[in-house]
Design an enzyme around this catalytic site. Structure first.
Site, mmCIF file in Angstrom:
data_model
loop_
_atom_site.group_PDB
_atom_site.id
_atom_site.type_symbol
_atom_site.label_atom_id
_atom_site.label_comp_id
_atom_site.label_asym_id
_atom_site.label_seq_id
_atom_site.Cartn_x
_atom_site.Cartn_y
_atom_site.Cartn_z
ATOM 1 N N ASP A 148 18.928 97.057 61.258
ATOM 2 C CA ASP A 148 19.303 97.645 59.965
ATOM 3 C C ASP A 148 18.139 97.645 58.970
ATOM 4 O OD1 ASP A 148 21.913 98.391 60.511
ATOM 5 O OD2 ASP A 148 22.757 96.470 59.895
ATOM 6 N N ASN A 168 25.668 89.978 43.193
ATOM 7 C CA ASN A 168 26.834 90.168 44.052
ATOM 8 C C ASN A 168 28.092 89.799 43.281
ATOM 9 O OD1 ASN A 168 27.969 90.774 46.627
ATOM 10 N ND2 ASN A 168 28.410 88.596 46.881
ATOM 11 N N TYR A 213 27.471 106.195 53.280
ATOM 12 C CA TYR A 213 27.283 107.648 53.285
ATOM 13 C C TYR A 213 28.661 108.295 53.290
ATOM 14 C CZ TYR A 213 27.632 106.171 58.110
ATOM 15 O OH TYR A 213 28.028 105.527 59.259
ATOM 16 N N LYS A 253 29.505 92.175 62.620
ATOM 17 C CA LYS A 253 28.078 91.872 62.780
ATOM 18 C C LYS A 253 27.782 90.376 62.788
ATOM 19 C CE LYS A 253 26.270 96.201 61.044
ATOM 20 N NZ LYS A 253 25.432 96.890 60.077
HETATM 21 P P1 NAP Z 1 29.931 92.996 54.293
HETATM 22 O O1 NAP Z 1 29.126 91.999 55.052
HETATM 23 O O2 NAP Z 1 31.402 92.993 54.418
HETATM 24 O O3 NAP Z 1 29.529 92.816 52.738
HETATM 25 C C1 NAP Z 1 30.194 93.548 51.763
HETATM 26 C C2 NAP Z 1 29.514 93.361 50.419
HETATM 27 O O4 NAP Z 1 30.128 94.240 49.472
HETATM 28 C C3 NAP Z 1 29.643 91.957 49.835
HETATM 29 O O5 NAP Z 1 28.493 91.655 49.099
HETATM 30 C C4 NAP Z 1 30.861 92.100 48.911
HETATM 31 O O6 NAP Z 1 30.898 91.178 47.845
HETATM 32 C C5 NAP Z 1 30.622 93.478 48.357
HETATM 33 N N1 NAP Z 1 31.842 94.125 47.861
HETATM 34 C C6 NAP Z 1 32.922 94.504 48.579
HETATM 35 N N2 NAP Z 1 33.826 95.102 47.772
HETATM 36 C C7 NAP Z 1 33.291 95.107 46.512
HETATM 37 C C8 NAP Z 1 33.732 95.579 45.258
HETATM 38 N N3 NAP Z 1 34.930 96.187 45.126
HETATM 39 N N4 NAP Z 1 32.921 95.455 44.178
HETATM 40 C C9 NAP Z 1 31.706 94.867 44.314
HETATM 41 N N5 NAP Z 1 31.229 94.350 45.485
HETATM 42 C C10 NAP Z 1 32.023 94.492 46.566
HETATM 43 O O7 NAP Z 1 29.466 94.488 54.651
HETATM 44 P P2 NAP Z 1 28.037 94.964 55.187
HETATM 45 O O8 NAP Z 1 28.019 94.952 56.666
HETATM 46 O O9 NAP Z 1 27.000 94.210 54.443
HETATM 47 O O10 NAP Z 1 28.052 96.516 54.740
HETATM 48 C C11 NAP Z 1 27.871 96.879 53.390
HETATM 49 C C12 NAP Z 1 27.793 98.402 53.270
HETATM 50 O O11 NAP Z 1 26.613 98.875 53.913
HETATM 51 C C13 NAP Z 1 28.969 99.133 53.922
HETATM 52 O O12 NAP Z 1 29.338 100.202 53.094
HETATM 53 C C14 NAP Z 1 28.381 99.646 55.230
HETATM 54 O O13 NAP Z 1 29.029 100.823 55.663
HETATM 55 C C15 NAP Z 1 26.938 99.928 54.809
HETATM 56 N N6 NAP Z 1 25.995 99.897 55.934
HETATM 57 C C16 NAP Z 1 25.339 101.054 56.256
HETATM 58 C C17 NAP Z 1 24.422 101.050 57.294
HETATM 59 C C18 NAP Z 1 23.693 102.307 57.646
HETATM 60 O O14 NAP Z 1 23.102 102.386 58.741
HETATM 61 N N7 NAP Z 1 23.659 103.291 56.780
HETATM 62 C C19 NAP Z 1 24.173 99.873 58.024
HETATM 63 C C20 NAP Z 1 24.841 98.722 57.648
HETATM 64 C C21 NAP Z 1 25.761 98.746 56.605
HETATM 65 P P3 NAP Z 1 31.610 89.730 47.996
HETATM 66 O O15 NAP Z 1 30.581 88.826 48.594
HETATM 67 O O16 NAP Z 1 31.981 89.388 46.614
HETATM 68 O O17 NAP Z 1 32.806 89.920 48.908
#
Ligand code: NAP
Length: 273
Positions: free
Chosen positions: A101, A149, A214, A65
């Site tokens: 989103d 975070n 999900y 993204k």
């Molecule tokens: P991203 O940019 O990679 O961000 C990941 C986030 O999760 C960061 O804040 C990261 O923290 C944190 N994280 C990762 N592993 C962790 C752990 N073990 N413990 C605590 N924090 C952790 O991902 P994203 O695009 O924002 O997506 C995040 C989630 O939202 C995903 O599960 C994705 O599938 C979901 N999502 C769903 C939709 C929907 O339509 N339902 C849309 C978008 C995203 P750090 O900064 O410390 O690395």
């Protein structure tokens, strides 16, 4: 035929082709929408080939993204603000980027009877999805938005950009916070399948908990929410459908009815176990 696709890695199990086919059927549009595997190294070339092949629109998911922002020649205000693109539109020889989103999340919360106006919200995470969610909550009139975070500096940077009523709190210090109206998990922690490290104070029962993930990825957070006696719990499947509806409208100029599609994709997910 005009082509559409979702790019990401992994992508094989994406529900987006099914969702867009269902939307298209409502208008008699046969949609050629595929899931295309692309990692960060191959995304630019794969997207270029897709455009040459008739690609008119695309969704972008993990981990692409932020890379998509750089590949766009124009960005919507909401995509520029959150530094993340999940929807690409082909305009002549260029790509325009949008982020659906945030609005998808708000629409799904509304479906569950949750209006963020006046709420005290805790947002876990500071990645792309968290940023989209954070702006959406402030736009919707949240009374307070606390961002936390794993990497504290990212939460601080996000809160700085957002300004009041957003602020940060260290993950461990959440144990000293009073109950929130809404706790939103926008981390990808659940994908690893580990138990969720619930950072809330014992007895600080949240009114509602929402996981952007999900399926299996949402289970650890929702289990923790259940253990904390949250009064309502929702996963992000509805957000997936609602953000897709927004993308669909950008591409085809018509707004699909989401209610039957929510039921369809829930049945598909349940069947996967
Ligand atoms: P991203 O940019 O990679 O961000 C990941 C986030 O999760 C960061 O804040 C990261 O923290 C944190 N994280 C990762 N592993 C962790 C752990 N073990 N413990 C605590 N924090 C952790 O991902 P994203 O695009 O924002 O997506 C995040 C989630 O939202 C995903 O599960 C994705 O599938 C979901 N999502 C769903 C939709 C929907 O339509 N339902 C849309 C978008 C995203 P750090 O900064 O410390 O690395």
């Amino acid at each position: 035929m005009n082509r559409y696709a979702v790019f990401g890695q992994p992508i094989a199990h994406s529900l987006s082709p099914r969702i867009h086919a269902a939307f298209g059927a409502q208008f008699g549009i046969a949609i050629d929408y595929r899931a295309i595997e692309a990692g960060r190294e191959t995304f630019a070339a794969t997207l270029e080939a897709f455009a040459r092949d008739g690609g008119r629109g695309a969704n972008v998911t993990l981990p692409l993204k932020e890379d998509a922002v750089v590949l766009c020649d124009a960005l919507s205000d909401r995509a520029r603000r959150c530094g993340s693109v999940n929807t690409l539109l082909r305009e002549g020889e260029r790509w325009a980027g949008d982020s659906t989103d945030g609005v998808g999340l708000l629409r799904d919360l509304a479906r569950h009877g949750i209006d963020a106006r006046g709420l005290r919200v805790l947002l876990l995470g500071a990645g792309g999805a968290a940023r989209a969610a954070a702006f959406a909550f402030l736009d919707a009139g949240a009374r307070e938005l606390v961002v936390t975070n794993r990497t504290a500096a990212r939460a601080q940077a996000l809160a700085h950009v957002l300004g009041p009523p957003a602020r940060t709190c260290a993950w461990d210090a959440l144990r000293h916070q009073a109950a929130f109206d809404l706790v939103v998990n926008a981390t990808s922690a659940g994908h690893a399948g580990d138990a969720f490290d619930w950072p809330l104070a014992a007895g600080a029962t949240p009114a509602a908990c929402y996981d952007l993930s999900y399926g299996k990825a949402a289970r650890p957070f929702l289990a923790a929410a259940r253990a904390a006696h949250a009064r309502a719990m929702h996963d992000g499947l509805g957000m997936l459908v609602e953000q897709a509806a927004e993308s669909f409208e950008r591409w085809h100029g018509v707004r699909p009815e989401t209610t039957p599609v929510h039921e369809q994709v829930r049945a598909v997910l349940d069947a996967r176990g």
